[in-house]
Design a protein around this motif. Structure first.
Motif, PDB file in Angstrom:
ATOM      1  N   ALA A  52       0.833  -1.202   0.000  1.00  0.00           N
ATOM      2  CA  ALA A  52       0.000   0.000   0.000  1.00  0.00           C
ATOM      3  C   ALA A  52       0.869   1.253   0.000  1.00  0.00           C
ATOM      4  O   ALA A  52       0.611   2.195  -0.759  1.00  0.00           O
ATOM      5  CB  ALA A  52      -0.929  -0.001   1.218  1.00  0.00           C
ATOM      6  N   LEU A  53       1.912   1.256   0.806  1.00  0.00           N
ATOM      7  CA  LEU A  53       2.810   2.410   0.865  1.00  0.00           C
ATOM      8  C   LEU A  53       3.469   2.648  -0.486  1.00  0.00           C
ATOM      9  O   LEU A  53       3.560   3.796  -0.947  1.00  0.00           O
ATOM     10  CB  LEU A  53       3.864   2.195   1.950  1.00  0.00           C
ATOM     11  CG  LEU A  53       4.795   3.359   2.250  1.00  0.00           C
ATOM     12  CD1 LEU A  53       4.020   4.597   2.656  1.00  0.00           C
ATOM     13  CD2 LEU A  53       5.781   2.973   3.351  1.00  0.00           C
ATOM     14  N   GLU A  54       3.885   1.587  -1.146  1.00  0.00           N
ATOM     15  CA  GLU A  54       4.489   1.707  -2.474  1.00  0.00           C
ATOM     16  C   GLU A  54       3.484   2.258  -3.485  1.00  0.00           C
ATOM     17  O   GLU A  54       3.805   3.132  -4.287  1.00  0.00           O
ATOM     18  CB  GLU A  54       5.001   0.341  -2.933  1.00  0.00           C
ATOM     19  CG  GLU A  54       5.722   0.383  -4.259  1.00  0.00           C
ATOM     20  CD  GLU A  54       6.274  -0.971  -4.652  1.00  0.00           C
ATOM     21  OE1 GLU A  54       6.373  -1.215  -5.872  1.00  0.00           O
ATOM     22  OE2 GLU A  54       6.602  -1.783  -3.766  1.00  0.00           O
ATOM     23  N   VAL A  97       3.059   9.815   2.166  1.00  0.00           N
ATOM     24  CA  VAL A  97       2.457   8.986   3.203  1.00  0.00           C
ATOM     25  C   VAL A  97       3.530   8.589   4.204  1.00  0.00           C
ATOM     26  O   VAL A  97       4.611   8.138   3.817  1.00  0.00           O
ATOM     27  CB  VAL A  97       1.795   7.725   2.593  1.00  0.00           C
ATOM     28  CG1 VAL A  97       1.227   6.819   3.675  1.00  0.00           C
ATOM     29  CG2 VAL A  97       0.693   8.138   1.615  1.00  0.00           C
ATOM     30  N   LEU A  98       3.225   8.778   5.475  1.00  0.00           N
ATOM     31  CA  LEU A  98       4.130   8.413   6.555  1.00  0.00           C
ATOM     32  C   LEU A  98       3.648   7.126   7.199  1.00  0.00           C
ATOM     33  O   LEU A  98       2.440   6.905   7.319  1.00  0.00           O
ATOM     34  CB  LEU A  98       4.165   9.522   7.604  1.00  0.00           C
ATOM     35  CG  LEU A  98       4.491  10.929   7.093  1.00  0.00           C
ATOM     36  CD1 LEU A  98       4.338  11.932   8.216  1.00  0.00           C
ATOM     37  CD2 LEU A  98       5.869  10.968   6.497  1.00  0.00           C
ATOM     38  N   ARG A  99       4.599   6.296   7.601  1.00  0.00           N
ATOM     39  CA  ARG A  99       4.234   5.072   8.317  1.00  0.00           C
ATOM     40  C   ARG A  99       4.515   5.271   9.798  1.00  0.00           C
ATOM     41  O   ARG A  99       5.607   5.677  10.183  1.00  0.00           O
ATOM     42  CB  ARG A  99       5.012   3.878   7.788  1.00  0.00           C
ATOM     43  CG  ARG A  99       4.581   2.601   8.469  1.00  0.00           C
ATOM     44  CD  ARG A  99       5.177   1.380   7.847  1.00  0.00           C
ATOM     45  NE  ARG A  99       4.638   0.213   8.540  1.00  0.00           N
ATOM     46  CZ  ARG A  99       4.780  -1.009   8.135  1.00  0.00           C
ATOM     47  NH1 ARG A  99       5.447  -1.249   7.018  1.00  0.00           N
ATOM     48  NH2 ARG A  99       4.274  -2.002   8.805  1.00  0.00           N
ATOM     49  N   SER A 100       3.531   4.988  10.619  1.00  0.00           N
ATOM     50  CA  SER A 100       3.658   5.120  12.065  1.00  0.00           C
ATOM     51  C   SER A 100       2.997   3.905  12.700  1.00  0.00           C
ATOM     52  O   SER A 100       1.771   3.797  12.699  1.00  0.00           O
ATOM     53  CB  SER A 100       2.972   6.400  12.543  1.00  0.00           C
ATOM     54  OG  SER A 100       2.948   6.466  13.938  1.00  0.00           O
ATOM     55  N   GLU A 101       3.813   2.998  13.212  1.00  0.00           N
ATOM     56  CA  GLU A 101       3.341   1.755  13.816  1.00  0.00           C
ATOM     57  C   GLU A 101       2.382   1.036  12.875  1.00  0.00           C
ATOM     58  O   GLU A 101       2.788   0.593  11.820  1.00  0.00           O
ATOM     59  CB  GLU A 101       2.727   2.021  15.189  1.00  0.00           C
ATOM     60  CG  GLU A 101       3.733   2.547  16.199  1.00  0.00           C
ATOM     61  CD  GLU A 101       3.111   2.840  17.543  1.00  0.00           C
ATOM     62  OE1 GLU A 101       2.007   2.348  17.827  1.00  0.00           O
ATOM     63  OE2 GLU A 101       3.751   3.568  18.313  1.00  0.00           O
ATOM     64  N   ASN A 102       1.104   0.956  13.221  1.00  0.00           N
ATOM     65  CA  ASN A 102       0.140   0.229  12.393  1.00  0.00           C
ATOM     66  C   ASN A 102      -0.748   1.178  11.582  1.00  0.00           C
ATOM     67  O   ASN A 102      -1.894   0.880  11.304  1.00  0.00           O
ATOM     68  CB  ASN A 102      -0.725  -0.680  13.276  1.00  0.00           C
ATOM     69  CG  ASN A 102      -1.434   0.085  14.379  1.00  0.00           C
ATOM     70  OD1 ASN A 102      -1.187   1.276  14.587  1.00  0.00           O
ATOM     71  ND2 ASN A 102      -2.305  -0.591  15.092  1.00  0.00           N
ATOM     72  N   ARG A 103      -0.154   2.316  11.192  1.00  0.00           N
ATOM     73  CA  ARG A 103      -0.905   3.313  10.422  1.00  0.00           C
ATOM     74  C   ARG A 103      -0.108   3.807   9.228  1.00  0.00           C
ATOM     75  O   ARG A 103       1.105   3.970   9.310  1.00  0.00           O
ATOM     76  CB  ARG A 103      -1.243   4.522  11.299  1.00  0.00           C
ATOM     77  CG  ARG A 103      -2.187   4.215  12.406  1.00  0.00           C
ATOM     78  CD  ARG A 103      -2.532   5.467  13.171  1.00  0.00           C
ATOM     79  NE  ARG A 103      -3.441   5.122  14.242  1.00  0.00           N
ATOM     80  CZ  ARG A 103      -3.344   5.573  15.471  1.00  0.00           C
ATOM     81  NH1 ARG A 103      -2.380   6.411  15.792  1.00  0.00           N
ATOM     82  NH2 ARG A 103      -4.207   5.213  16.386  1.00  0.00           N
TER      83      ARG A 103
END
Length: 156
Positions: A17-19, A28-34
């Motif tokens: 999803a991030l890709e 988009v930033l990733r933070s733990e399970n978000r």
């Protein structure tokens, strides 16, 4: 795939999803399970109660202006209608939205994207996961749609 009532199926991994979001040009930033979308000059979000959000999305869709909707978990349900940038929006349009119970997330606000998990559960897409960069309706179209559906209901 069947899932228990109220549970969204996990259709995406965080990394895929991030890709995908990065390929779309979204920050988009990733933070733990978000996964958190940073609203910017290209994308904003209008947060509405699910019921009125459904009316707004229908109004936009029949005019071929429907775009992606992020469904936030919990009761009462909330939807994030992703739009083109609201950074240049007039103050009167922001006030109109707020008066109708909508929140505008613009320039630098972080909003969750699927497959995030927040306190109330999993975040999902309304409908299928977009395979390609989705069309974002103009912010002004969402303002007009909300105004049209609430005026029809007598909520001027």
């Amino acid at each position: 795939m069947n899932s228990p009532k109220g549970v969204l199926p996990q259709l995406d991994t965080f990394s895929s999803a991030l890709e995908r979001y990065s390929d779309w040009g979204w920050l988009v930033l990733r933070s733990e399970n978000r996964l958190l979308l940073t609203t910017d000059h290209a994308v904003s979000a209008v947060e509405l109660a699910a019921g009125i959000g459904g009316e707004v999305q229908h109004y936009l869709s029949v005019r071929m202006l429907g775009g992606p909707v992020v469904v936030l978990p919990g009761a009462p349900g909330r939807w994030l209608i992703l739009t083109s940038s609201a950074d240049e929006a007039s103050q009167v349009n922001l006030i109109r939205l707020r008066a109708r119970g909508a929140l505008t997330h613009r320039l630098g606000t972080l909003v969750p994207l699927p497959p995030s998990r927040i306190d109330r559960g999993g975040v999902g897409w309304l409908g299928d996961v977009p395979a390609e960069k989705p069309f974002l309706p103009p912010f002004s179209a969402v303002v007009a749609a909300l105004r049209a559906v609430t005026e029809t209901a007598g909520l001027r």
